[in-house]
Scaffold this motif. Structure first.
Motif, short mmCIF file in Angstrom:
data_model
loop_
_atom_site.label_atom_id
_atom_site.label_comp_id
_atom_site.label_asym_id
_atom_site.label_seq_id
_atom_site.Cartn_x
_atom_site.Cartn_y
_atom_site.Cartn_z
N GLU B 7 -47.86 18.69 -11.17
CA GLU B 7 -48.98 19.64 -11.04
C GLU B 7 -50.07 19.42 -12.08
OE1 GLU B 7 -47.43 23.70 -10.70
OE2 GLU B 7 -45.68 22.78 -9.76
N ASN B 8 -50.05 18.26 -12.71
CA ASN B 8 -51.13 17.94 -13.63
C ASN B 8 -51.89 16.72 -13.11
OD1 ASN B 8 -51.03 19.81 -16.10
ND2 ASN B 8 -48.89 19.35 -15.68
N LEU B 12 -52.13 11.52 -15.80
CA LEU B 12 -51.22 12.04 -16.81
C LEU B 12 -49.78 11.85 -16.33
CD1 LEU B 12 -51.71 13.42 -19.46
CD2 LEU B 12 -52.08 15.56 -18.26
N LEU B 90 -55.30 12.80 -26.03
CA LEU B 90 -55.00 13.94 -25.15
C LEU B 90 -53.63 13.81 -24.50
CD1 LEU B 90 -58.49 14.50 -23.51
CD2 LEU B 90 -57.35 16.00 -25.17
N THR B 91 -53.25 12.58 -24.14
CA THR B 91 -51.93 12.41 -23.54
C THR B 91 -50.84 12.77 -24.55
OG1 THR B 91 -52.80 10.70 -22.09
CG2 THR B 91 -50.41 10.79 -22.33
N ASP B 93 -51.19 14.90 -26.99
CA ASP B 93 -51.24 16.37 -27.09
C ASP B 93 -50.50 17.01 -25.92
OD1 ASP B 93 -52.81 16.03 -29.32
OD2 ASP B 93 -54.67 16.71 -28.39
N PHE B 94 -50.72 16.45 -24.74
CA PHE B 94 -50.06 17.01 -23.56
C PHE B 94 -48.54 16.92 -23.70
CE2 PHE B 94 -48.22 16.74 -19.32
CZ PHE B 94 -48.74 17.89 -18.74
N PHE B 96 -46.84 16.78 -26.50
CA PHE B 96 -46.46 17.82 -27.48
C PHE B 96 -46.29 19.17 -26.78
CE2 PHE B 96 -48.50 15.36 -31.12
CZ PHE B 96 -47.29 15.12 -31.76
N ALA B 97 -47.29 19.50 -25.94
CA ALA B 97 -47.25 20.80 -25.26
C ALA B 97 -46.01 20.91 -24.38
CB ALA B 97 -48.51 20.98 -24.41
N ARG B 98 -45.69 19.81 -23.68
CA ARG B 98 -44.51 19.87 -22.79
C ARG B 98 -43.22 19.87 -23.60
NH1 ARG B 98 -46.58 22.47 -19.08
NH2 ARG B 98 -44.57 22.26 -18.05
N ALA B 100 -42.96 21.41 -26.47
CA ALA B 100 -42.87 22.82 -26.90
C ALA B 100 -42.37 23.68 -25.74
CB ALA B 100 -44.23 23.31 -27.39
N ASN B 101 -42.84 23.36 -24.55
CA ASN B 101 -42.40 24.10 -23.37
C ASN B 101 -40.90 23.94 -23.15
OD1 ASN B 101 -42.94 25.49 -20.79
ND2 ASN B 101 -42.23 23.56 -19.92
N ALA B 104 -39.01 25.88 -25.70
CA ALA B 104 -39.00 27.32 -25.39
C ALA B 104 -37.97 27.64 -24.31
CB ALA B 104 -40.39 27.78 -24.97
N GLU B 105 -37.71 26.66 -23.43
CA GLU B 105 -36.72 26.88 -22.37
C GLU B 105 -35.29 27.03 -22.91
OE1 GLU B 105 -37.09 27.35 -19.09
OE2 GLU B 105 -39.26 27.29 -19.30
#
Lengths: 302, 302
Positions: B7-8, B12, B90-91, B93-94, B96-98, B100-101, B104-105
């Motif tokens: 969904e991105n 990416l 940016l990739t 960073d993305f 990193f975000a995933r 962190a996601n 969190a799971e």
């Protein structure tokens, strides 16, 4: 926020201090603090959340300025104007890490989850813009872009404040709607100001988005309204950066057309939707301040 | 891990697929899975944690390769060798975000906190290396660097697995010690291999750390042991990159000296300390596999 670089490399401390000293409006953490106080969030957790949000915003700006090779931000030299690309990338990464750390200090798993999701949303939006087709006159792409770029973090600022407060799920949803809508309005106004401000106020040429092939709401509405005009026809045909004087003429045409007022009216509609959600929450001084904040967004100098 | 880019933006998704298809040893998530199974962690949370750890590692490599301008990693072209710096930033960073996601799971606040702290540690280490004095013959700096670079994430891999398991705090601490110590050993062995491998195995010139002014354990031990030797005297005086043929001679001297065996003995001591902590946990097939993993680290081809 400043203490987040303690015990780290001195250059990292001074970089964080420099970035924070530039100030900025602090509108996102302000929104979080007001929403949390309104909903009786615990003070320490609320402070952590607000710092997390501002640090996340700051980290994305550090990388954005590097990618765009911007030299000034908030009137001071950007990090990338003074440091190597490597040091700038790492400083942004460090601020992401400290933002995640502050978010974890809220002790809320739902907050951590929306925090991580928001960072993905922001970055995915930037990548889409980087790789995407320029010159696309398309409201759906525009809404996706301003949501990714701005409204997603406003949404999180308000929603997360409610998530750490002793409130029902419905209140969380109202606050999410408030944040989302004023965030959309905020970016539309920014996009209007890009056409209507003076170059010395903007710190960059008027119409800089259009000059880069980024079509914002005023240009979309102009193209929709005046589709028989030669300039609008070019826009709709994907030739959005006319050569030479024609770009100046196109910017002037948009700037002096009713596309500006129509764009503003759309921002006002978003704000009204946001206020309707907010007004479901009992009145009080913080709610009043959040209403004022929403109104301020659409009353910024055009 | 692969589903994290669904969904991105399609580019990416393909970037994440490319990065993951290169494989690598997957030693960190392997360690996490084994530790979590040994301690009866819930399977889904353990999977999320392992994916979070590998994604965090992958994100740091994406930014590292950009900063170092590395063109190959795990035998395939790096992202920065094919994409613009902006897209590469940016990739990372993305991812990193995933990461962190996924963290969190796990639904564990302590895991989120050590996760954020580990990212800060890694980045602070890199910044210190970037800005720091090169050519420093100093065990303390060396230990700080290999902890930041490698052992911190090994430590987190083992500790976080225990944190999501139904075990006492003491077990968490044993696992932390296990991860920390085998991580330190892992990096020492990497640093030895930089001197002892063949150029075609390494994919870079032998002694590449020293050529960049990065002093690793073999060079430190060489300088300590042979301080009367002219080369060692230069090293100790901060002249660590001799000109012309002298750098080749210095690398050959270190490579053929007993500094290699002494460095290896230090790695073995770390592994033994890690195994002593691990052996506090009841025996079983997963513990046996973790012991084998520790032994494998110091038995990699010298």
């Amino acid at each position: 926020m400043r203490s987040q670089a303690d015990e780290n490399h001195p250059d990292l401390r001074s970089a964080l201090n420099l970035l924070l000293s530039a100030g900025g409006k602090r509108i996102r953490p302000g929104l979080t603090m007001l929403a949390g106080r309104m909903l009786h969030a615990e003070h320490e957790r609320l402070l952590s959340l607000s710092a997390a949000i501002e640090l996340l915003h700051t980290a994305t700006l550090v990388h954005d300025d590097l990618i765009d090779n911007s030299l000034l931000r908030r009137g001071i030299p950007t990090l990338n104007s003074r440091w190597s690309p490597g040091a700038t990338v790492l400083t942004g990464d460090f601020i992401f890490a400290r933002a995640a750390n502050m978010a974890a200090e809220t002790n809320s798993i739902p907050v951590m989850k929306i925090f991580a999701r928001t960072l993905s949303t922001i970055v995915n939006g930037e990548i889409t813009q980087l790789f995407g087709n320029r010159c696309t006159v398309d409201r759906e792409s525009y809404c996706f872009r301003i949501y990714s770029k701005t409204a997603s973090l406003f949404e999180t600022s308000a929603q997360a404040a409610a998530l750490i407060s002793p409130v029902e799920e419905q209140v969380v949803e109202w606050m999410r709607q408030y944040g989302y809508n004023i965030g959309m309005a905020f970016q539309i106004i920014d996009d209007i100001l890009d056409f209507t401000s003076q170059e010395d106020t903007l710190g960059k040429p008027v119409g800089s988005d259009l000059r880069q092939g980024i079509i914002t709401l005023p240009a979309i509405i102009y193209a929709e309204t005046y589709h028989d005009d030669g300039y609008a026809a070019d826009l709709l045909a994907g030739r959005c950066i006319p050569e030479g004087d024609r770009i100046e003429e196109l910017i002037l045409k948009i700037r002096t057309s009713d596309a500006i007022q129509k764009s503003h009216a759309e921002a006002v509609r978003y704000v009204e939707t946001g206020l309707n959600a907010l007004r479901q929450v009992p009145a009080g001084p913080e709610r009043f301040a959040l209403e004022e904040l929403a109104n301020y967004i659409v009353q910024r100098e055009l």
